[in-house]
Design a protein around this motif. Sequence first.
Motif, short mmCIF file in Angstrom:
data_model
loop_
_atom_site.label_atom_id
_atom_site.label_comp_id
_atom_site.label_asym_id
_atom_site.label_seq_id
_atom_site.Cartn_x
_atom_site.Cartn_y
_atom_site.Cartn_z
N ARG A 616 117.46 9.04 91.52
CA ARG A 616 116.43 8.60 92.29
C ARG A 616 116.52 7.63 93.30
NH1 ARG A 616 110.65 10.27 90.96
NH2 ARG A 616 110.56 11.47 89.22
N ALA A 617 116.07 7.80 94.63
CA ALA A 617 116.24 6.48 95.52
C ALA A 617 115.59 5.23 94.69
CB ALA A 617 115.46 6.74 96.80
N GLY A 618 116.01 4.04 95.51
CA GLY A 618 115.49 2.85 94.66
C GLY A 618 113.96 2.72 94.85
N ARG A 619 113.33 2.12 93.88
CA ARG A 619 111.83 2.10 94.00
C ARG A 619 111.54 1.09 95.08
NH1 ARG A 619 108.70 -1.22 90.07
NH2 ARG A 619 110.44 -1.64 88.94
N SER A 620 112.40 0.22 95.32
CA SER A 620 111.91 -0.88 96.39
C SER A 620 111.95 -0.34 97.90
CB SER A 620 112.66 -2.19 96.30
OG SER A 620 114.02 -1.92 96.59
N THR A 621 112.52 0.82 98.14
CA THR A 621 112.73 1.63 99.18
C THR A 621 111.67 2.45 99.75
OG1 THR A 621 113.98 3.50 98.56
CG2 THR A 621 115.33 1.16 99.25
N TYR A 622 111.21 2.61 101.06
CA TYR A 622 110.25 3.15 101.48
C TYR A 622 110.28 3.23 103.23
CZ TYR A 622 107.98 -0.98 103.22
OH TYR A 622 107.78 -2.31 103.99
N HIS A 623 109.44 4.34 103.77
CA HIS A 623 109.10 4.33 105.08
C HIS A 623 107.65 4.36 105.32
CE1 HIS A 623 107.26 8.24 106.01
NE2 HIS A 623 107.98 8.68 104.94
N PHE A 624 107.17 3.97 106.48
CA PHE A 624 105.94 3.65 106.63
C PHE A 624 105.19 4.61 107.97
CE2 PHE A 624 108.10 0.49 108.80
CZ PHE A 624 107.49 0.44 110.07
N ASP A 625 103.84 4.69 107.86
CA ASP A 625 103.52 5.30 108.98
C ASP A 625 102.75 4.50 109.81
OD1 ASP A 625 100.76 4.89 108.03
OD2 ASP A 625 100.96 6.28 106.62
N THR A 626 102.42 4.86 111.14
CA THR A 626 101.87 3.69 112.35
C THR A 626 100.43 3.18 111.62
OG1 THR A 626 100.33 5.80 113.20
CG2 THR A 626 102.81 5.32 113.91
N GLY A 627 99.92 3.55 110.62
CA GLY A 627 98.80 2.63 110.17
C GLY A 627 99.24 1.66 109.11
N GLY A 628 100.43 1.58 108.75
CA GLY A 628 100.86 0.79 107.81
C GLY A 628 101.14 1.19 106.36
N GLY A 629 100.74 2.54 106.08
CA GLY A 629 100.88 3.09 104.76
C GLY A 629 102.37 3.41 104.26
N LYS A 630 102.54 2.84 103.17
CA LYS A 630 103.89 3.12 102.39
C LYS A 630 104.15 4.44 101.82
CE LYS A 630 104.73 -1.89 101.71
NZ LYS A 630 104.93 -2.98 100.77
N HIS A 631 105.20 5.10 101.90
CA HIS A 631 105.72 6.28 101.14
C HIS A 631 107.26 6.06 100.59
CE1 HIS A 631 102.51 8.27 103.51
NE2 HIS A 631 102.83 7.34 104.52
N TYR A 632 107.18 5.81 99.36
CA TYR A 632 108.38 5.45 98.71
C TYR A 632 109.21 6.58 98.46
CZ TYR A 632 105.97 1.02 97.75
OH TYR A 632 105.32 -0.02 97.81
N PHE A 633 110.63 6.38 98.57
CA PHE A 633 111.75 7.16 98.72
C PHE A 633 111.80 7.64 97.20
CE2 PHE A 633 114.22 5.41 102.76
CZ PHE A 633 113.16 5.81 103.15
#
Length: 698
Positions: A616-633
């Motif tokens: 799996r991808a690393g738990r500390s990695t993510y991308h976010f949306d324009t509202g600041g919500g995090k989506h973890y890889f």
Amino acid sequence: MIGLLTFGGVSLTSCSDEPASEYFYTFNGEMMSDYLKNRPQYSSFAKIVERANLMDMLSTYGHYTCFVPSDTAVQTYLAKRGLTSLDQLTDADCDTIAKTHIISNMYNTMDMTQDRLQTSNMLGRYLATSSSEVDGHPVIRIEDHAFIYYELQNDSVENGIVQPVNMVIEKSNSYVTDVLKTNERISIFYNALKATGVFKDMEDTPEFDPEWDAKSQPRYYYRSHTWNEVAWVPDTKKYGFTLFIEPDSVYRAKFQEYGISTGNGDLRALYDLACKIYDEVYPEDVNAPGHSFENLTDSVNPLRRFMQYHVLNRYVPGTSDLTALVMHVGAINEAFGFDGKLANPCDWYQTLLPHTMVKIDQLTMDKDENGNDCRGADADKVNERFVNRRYAAPEYTYRGALIDSSVETEPVHDALNGHYFYVDDLVVFSKEVREVVHNQRIRMDFSAIFPEVMTNDMRLKGNPLVDDNASTPDESATPKNGRNFYFPLGYLDGVTFNSNCYLVMRRPHCNFWSWQGDEWNLFGDYDMTFRIPPVPYSGEWQLRLGFCSIETRGVMQVYFDGVPQGIPLDMTKFLNSELYMGDRYVIDEDLGDYNKKSVEEKAEEQKLLKNLGAYRAGRSTYHFDTGGGKHYFLGNERTYRRILCQSYIDANTDHYVRFRVASDGKQGNNNEFMLDYFEMVPKSVYSVDGEGAMEDDL
């Protein structure tokens, strides 16, 4: 206009949702050119802008910040140069002064939160910023010697923001080797740099490739997933350096600590100190002729190695650039793609000492998952950067060297081809650094691997909150949201590919499943080889590729040092496909369910995936949306790491990974293959045994 201001700030740093009242400003209906012409106190700077042929530019719509010195400030500048009239300035002088003060992006003082502005001025130079106080008011200093007037700051015009300053802003036009000699605080370092020949190596490196001609190169049009895009070749091909320098006071303290006599001079003392450190790392060279004090320029000399390890082969203009760009979006206030509560943002960079790297950490973690302190005596250094830090209390701590982010008026730290930072402790590739501090999983974004990307100002550039039109590529010479780049053969050192290959770096997008927002794509019937970063010590290592699988991508065969490695990597396969876990994989982008799993359950799944050649991808990695919500890889079935090979790697030689297309015909979008990030993992990390044992999932 508020929208334009937000756009200008987002691509650089943040804008608070509710700024303090002193930062509000009003619109006056003027263009920036009108502002300069309508105020007699700025008539001198207006004449300078006119002679630089930039007034017409400032009369058009755009996004500019202009630091405007008053007539008094210009007269002070002229007197400093021994001049009495503006007429004594040459047209070239006016061009330099005007372009130093104008930036093609909009900054209010709230955007100036880091140690430099994130967009260069019109000369391609970065302006250092710092906070200060003048007459009881908080102000922003530019290059330390100038400050923005509190009462006049953030004055808005239709095409930007005007920031009146008390002095003419100056940048050094010298090379980094020249600015070093003017600093009396670093005389020991400077003399050693010259005596070992490292100074000459830097001097002999050209500032730029005179044969590089970006205008003669065509644009490349491509389709990545559902996006039709266009890429440019880089504007420049420059070379540069970054140095971490211990002031003389640090060396004198270390001489005492190590019991080293200075009776034969500081240079000899520093040589003796280097021997104590590097003879343990390179014992086979202790009796070599080049090891002696009389042969300081020899490649095996410990003092030369000591000095080489202080120099990066890239230009990094500020501490904020040493790790991923800090984003301020909604509740997010941390480095792009790093959950700073789970892991310190970290980057690895090669040095001039062959086959070595330094590790740069931004200190964000307070406690680890077991509640152990992660800051120790540096609790007041939150968000500061360190060289070669590793803090695994209570079992092990190695503080490393704190990088000083402060800016000085004199001596200057920033030059045409380089920048230097003070550090408060020794920067060394010691036996402990090699075998303990660097004995960990090394994760590198592809944009950080190649020094040319950072030196030529392409890493994490653009507005990640805005997408381009997916159906029509933006063909403007300067797209407002940022540009994608492709790299012709010969641009990136250590990279070769065939004539049917295009290597593209896509600008960052916060909503893409790409670590730190950007990604690299291969197109065509590619056959690409790149020199991997050096591992710290010889042994068994596992190489991994992080990416996002998509139906429109292709298949690739990987080779390590010319030897094919396993079955081809198919980028159309997700973790919930039958190739991997099937319906046993649970999509969990907020990690709520994943975090509820026991260590034994997580370990069992990791072993299953590892046997299938994936993580799996690393738990500390993510991308976010324009509202600041995090989506973890880690919780997405498309973002994972594939094992490229597991092999013995000799740390003293170069090694290469080759990617060759294995798709059937023109699969997907012209065999599109994604390179997001690269991992080098020692056996001490990946080879875990026992019930419930697992490699950490960070």
